[in-house]
Design an enzyme around this catalytic site. Structure first.
Site, PDB file in Angstrom:
ATOM      1  N   SER A 193       0.774  -1.201  -0.063  1.00 40.87           N
ATOM      2  CA  SER A 193       0.015   0.094   0.102  1.00 40.87           C
ATOM      3  C   SER A 193       0.802   1.429  -0.084  1.00 40.87           C
ATOM      4  O   SER A 193       0.325   2.440  -0.393  1.00 40.87           O
ATOM      5  CB  SER A 193      -1.019  -0.022   1.305  1.00 40.87           C
ATOM      6  N   CYS A 226      -2.418   0.579   9.892  1.00 46.70           N
ATOM      7  CA  CYS A 226      -1.605  -0.686   9.955  1.00 46.70           C
ATOM      8  C   CYS A 226      -1.672  -1.558   8.433  1.00 46.70           C
ATOM      9  O   CYS A 226      -2.602  -1.460   7.906  1.00 46.70           O
ATOM     10  CB  CYS A 226      -2.204  -1.552  11.073  1.00 46.70           C
ATOM     11  N   PRO A 227      -0.372  -2.126   8.336  1.00 48.95           N
ATOM     12  CA  PRO A 227       0.748  -2.172   9.254  1.00 48.95           C
ATOM     13  C   PRO A 227       1.658  -1.072   9.212  1.00 48.95           C
ATOM     14  O   PRO A 227       2.580  -1.224   9.411  1.00 48.95           O
ATOM     15  CB  PRO A 227       1.317  -3.488   8.543  1.00 48.95           C
ATOM     16  N   GLY A 229       2.100   1.121   5.917  1.00 45.03           N
ATOM     17  CA  GLY A 229       2.956   1.270   4.435  1.00 45.03           C
ATOM     18  C   GLY A 229       2.594   3.014   4.325  1.00 45.03           C
ATOM     19  O   GLY A 229       3.699   3.483   3.728  1.00 45.03           O
ATOM     20  N   ASP A 245      -5.001   2.839  14.615  1.00 48.18           N
ATOM     21  CA  ASP A 245      -5.634   1.363  14.248  1.00 48.18           C
ATOM     22  C   ASP A 245      -5.511   0.513  15.261  1.00 48.18           C
ATOM     23  O   ASP A 245      -4.780   0.789  16.023  1.00 48.18           O
ATOM     24  CB  ASP A 245      -4.666   1.022  12.787  1.00 48.18           C
ATOM     25  N   ASP A 265     -10.392   4.198  17.663  1.00 49.36           N
ATOM     26  CA  ASP A 265     -11.289   4.227  16.207  1.00 49.36           C
ATOM     27  C   ASP A 265     -11.077   5.423  15.375  1.00 49.36           C
ATOM     28  O   ASP A 265     -11.286   6.554  16.059  1.00 49.36           O
ATOM     29  CB  ASP A 265     -12.954   3.981  16.709  1.00 49.36           C
ATOM     30  N   ASP A 282      -6.504   5.667   4.950  1.00 55.35           N
ATOM     31  CA  ASP A 282      -6.996   4.410   4.120  1.00 55.35           C
ATOM     32  C   ASP A 282      -7.739   3.416   4.816  1.00 55.35           C
ATOM     33  O   ASP A 282      -7.505   2.343   4.483  1.00 55.35           O
ATOM     34  CB  ASP A 282      -5.306   3.826   3.825  1.00 55.35           C
ATOM     35  N   LYS A 311     -13.044   4.178  -1.300  1.00 59.16           N
ATOM     36  CA  LYS A 311     -13.232   2.771  -1.895  1.00 59.16           C
ATOM     37  C   LYS A 311     -14.415   2.869  -2.845  1.00 59.16           C
ATOM     38  O   LYS A 311     -15.595   3.640  -2.677  1.00 59.16           O
ATOM     39  CB  LYS A 311     -13.825   1.620  -0.752  1.00 59.16           C
TER      40      LYS A 311
HETATM   41  C1  LIG Z   1      -6.086  -1.110   3.721  1.00 53.85           C
HETATM   42  S1  LIG Z   1      -5.691  -1.059   5.369  1.00 53.85           S
HETATM   43  C2  LIG Z   1      -4.364   0.387   5.690  1.00 53.85           C
HETATM   44  C3  LIG Z   1      -2.827  -0.004   4.943  1.00 53.85           C
HETATM   45  C4  LIG Z   1      -2.071   1.020   5.446  1.00 53.85           C
HETATM   46  N1  LIG Z   1      -2.355   2.257   4.549  1.00 53.85           N
HETATM   47  C5  LIG Z   1      -0.772   0.412   4.884  1.00 53.85           C
HETATM   48  O1  LIG Z   1       0.000   1.112   4.101  1.00 53.85           O
HETATM   49  O2  LIG Z   1      -0.100  -0.329   5.463  1.00 53.85           O
HETATM   50  C6  LIG Z   1      -7.063  -0.726   6.236  1.00 53.85           C
HETATM   51  C7  LIG Z   1      -6.792  -0.468   7.878  1.00 53.85           C
HETATM   52  O3  LIG Z   1      -7.940   0.439   8.159  1.00 53.85           O
HETATM   53  C8  LIG Z   1      -8.040  -0.160   9.670  1.00 53.85           C
HETATM   54  N2  LIG Z   1      -9.242   0.530  10.011  1.00 53.85           N
HETATM   55  C9  LIG Z   1     -10.747   0.079   9.284  1.00 53.85           C
HETATM   56  N3  LIG Z   1     -11.672   0.725   9.978  1.00 53.85           N
HETATM   57  C10 LIG Z   1     -10.873   1.444  11.088  1.00 53.85           C
HETATM   58  C11 LIG Z   1     -11.350   2.250  11.944  1.00 53.85           C
HETATM   59  N4  LIG Z   1     -12.656   2.552  12.236  1.00 53.85           N
HETATM   60  N5  LIG Z   1     -10.579   2.886  12.830  1.00 53.85           N
HETATM   61  C12 LIG Z   1      -9.086   2.734  12.512  1.00 53.85           C
HETATM   62  N6  LIG Z   1      -8.620   1.673  11.863  1.00 53.85           N
HETATM   63  C13 LIG Z   1      -9.602   1.179  10.868  1.00 53.85           C
HETATM   64  C14 LIG Z   1      -8.046  -1.561   9.350  1.00 53.85           C
HETATM   65  O4  LIG Z   1      -7.723  -2.212  10.705  1.00 53.85           O
HETATM   66  C15 LIG Z   1      -6.843  -1.767   8.294  1.00 53.85           C
HETATM   67  O5  LIG Z   1      -5.508  -1.884   9.110  1.00 53.85           O
END
Ligand SMILES: C[S@@+](CC[C@H](N)C(=O)[O-])C[C@H]1O[C@@H](n2cnc3c(N)ncnc32)[C@H](O)[C@@H]1O
Length: 361
Positions: A193, A226-227, A229, A245, A265, A282, A311
């Site tokens: 990502s 997370c993780p 990127g 996250d 959150d 993201d 999305k």
């Molecule tokens: C596509 S991944 C992100 C990847 C990240 N941008 C990277 O480059 O590694 C989406 C992340 O959003 C987090 N997520 C989804 N809903 C969330 C929320 N309400 N609050 C915090 N994190 C959230 C998920 O746990 C997941 O780790």
């Protein structure tokens, strides 16, 4: 004049032909230019046919690729060529140019669609580009040295036997071969990502904006980090990041001392010091929910600028993006915030678009 000469070619991610067509139809209509898209689903490009030849030219001169969402590259078609003799592909291109009234161009693109069939043409395009460039220079269709500030000639192969020949203006086109910004995966980044944010920073911000926003010591919030990127991109520019996250952040990133990890959150999180320079997000969520959250951060001045992903749904993708963006735009306008909004379906995106909201700096 054949039909193709009243049209433009727009490349897109295969599967996004309908969205590209919808977008170009709307952009053209806004300018009182009329036409319709011609495509086969999955071919990785569309031809947008205008009713009037001068409409195609006006469109290509007024709409930059960077102003659009789905097109990766666009050019005005001069000719559609069926190659009858495979031992001479140069002759028909030169012949087509001789029939046109183009002035000397500064560079040449020999491209192909981003499909499996297209990739099989990569070798042919590379091999063909060298003698074609020489032939065009010899006939004065191309400057002796590459001049990127001039118009470009495009030859776009749709198969080994057919290509479109066209032209684009310097400030309007994508600078990349096939309209694709290829990036090397940074070996220490924790997820692929990372390339999405890198591409966004490189192609959606000007050098001036990048320097002003991504400067050492500036603060950012990364929602859905997370993780890590995206956080990696910011930390490698020496920014301090509040990474939000419930998942796990890569240990290497935590070891930099630049990351403040918060297991919270993202929809409820507030910046620790009341304000950051840049908000990135993201989280995979409904586009209208993410758009409302981004607008809230910007209008409350919790963040000066924002870069986020929306999305895309399975259907009505263009309409969904427009609605989300209009919601952000109208909230910014009522808060009297002047900002540019760039929305792009980046090469490293899948079923999502990236939005950069950059306040005037
Ligand atoms: C596509 S991944 C992100 C990847 C990240 N941008 C990277 O480059 O590694 C989406 C992340 O959003 C987090 N997520 C989804 N809903 C969330 C929320 N309400 N609050 C915090 N994190 C959230 C998920 O746990 C997941 O780790």
């Amino acid at each position: 004049m054949n039909d193709a000469q009243q049209s433009i070619i727009a490349y897109c991610r295969p599967g996004y032909e309908v969205d590209t067509g919808n977008e170009l139809t709307e952009l053209a209509t806004q300018k009182a230019l009329y036409g319709y898209p011609v495509f086969k689903a999955g071919e990785g490009y569309i031809r947008f046919q205008f009713h009037e030849p001068e409409h195609a030219e006006q469109f290509i001169n007024e709409v930059a690729v960077s102003d659009t969402i789905f097109p990766r590259q666009m050019f005005l078609v001069l000719a559609s060529i069926a190659i009858e003799d495979k031992s001479d592909r140069i002759g028909p291109v030169v012949h087509a140019l001789a029939q046109s009234d183009i002035s000397r161009c500064g560079t040449l693109f020999v491209d192909y669609p981003d499909t499996e069939e297209g990739k099989a043409l990569a070798k042919l395009c590379r091999k063909f580009a060298v003698p074609l460039r020489q032939a065009l220079r010899a006939r004065d269709y191309l400057t002796r040295k590459e001049q990127l500030n001039l118009a470009a000639l495009h030859v776009f192969f749709t198969s080994g036997e057919a290509c479109y020949v066209g032209v684009s203006q310097a400030k309007m086109r994508s600078p990349f071969e096939n309209g694709i910004c290829r990036l090397k995966f940074p070996p220490k980044a924790p997820s692929r990502s990372t390339l999405k944010l890198e591409e966004a920073l490189l192609t959606m911000l000007s050098a001036r904006q990048r320097e002003a926003i991504c400067r050492a010591g500036a603060r950012a919030v990364d929602l859905g980090a997370c993780p890590g990127g995206w956080t990696y991109q910011l930390v490698s520019r020496d920014m301090h990041v509040e990474a939000v996250d419930n998942g796990k952040m890569a240990d290497d990133l935590m070891a930099t001392g630049l990351v403040d990890y918060r297991a919270e959150d993202g929809f409820k999180y507030r910046p620790q010091m009341g304000h950051v320079e840049l908000l990135v997000c993201d989280m995979i969520e409904k586009p209208d929910r993410v758009a409302a959250l981004m607008a809230n951060w910007l209008t409350r001045n919790w963040a000066t600028h924002a870069i986020f992903n929306l999305k895309l749904p399975m259907k009505r993708r263009y309409e969904t993006v427009r609605a989300a963006i209009e919601a952000v735009g109208s909230q910014l306008a009522s808060a009297n915030i002047k900002a540019t909004m760039v929305i792009r379906h980046l090469y490293h995106n899948r079923d999502e678009v990236t939005v950069a909201v950059i306040r005037e700096i």
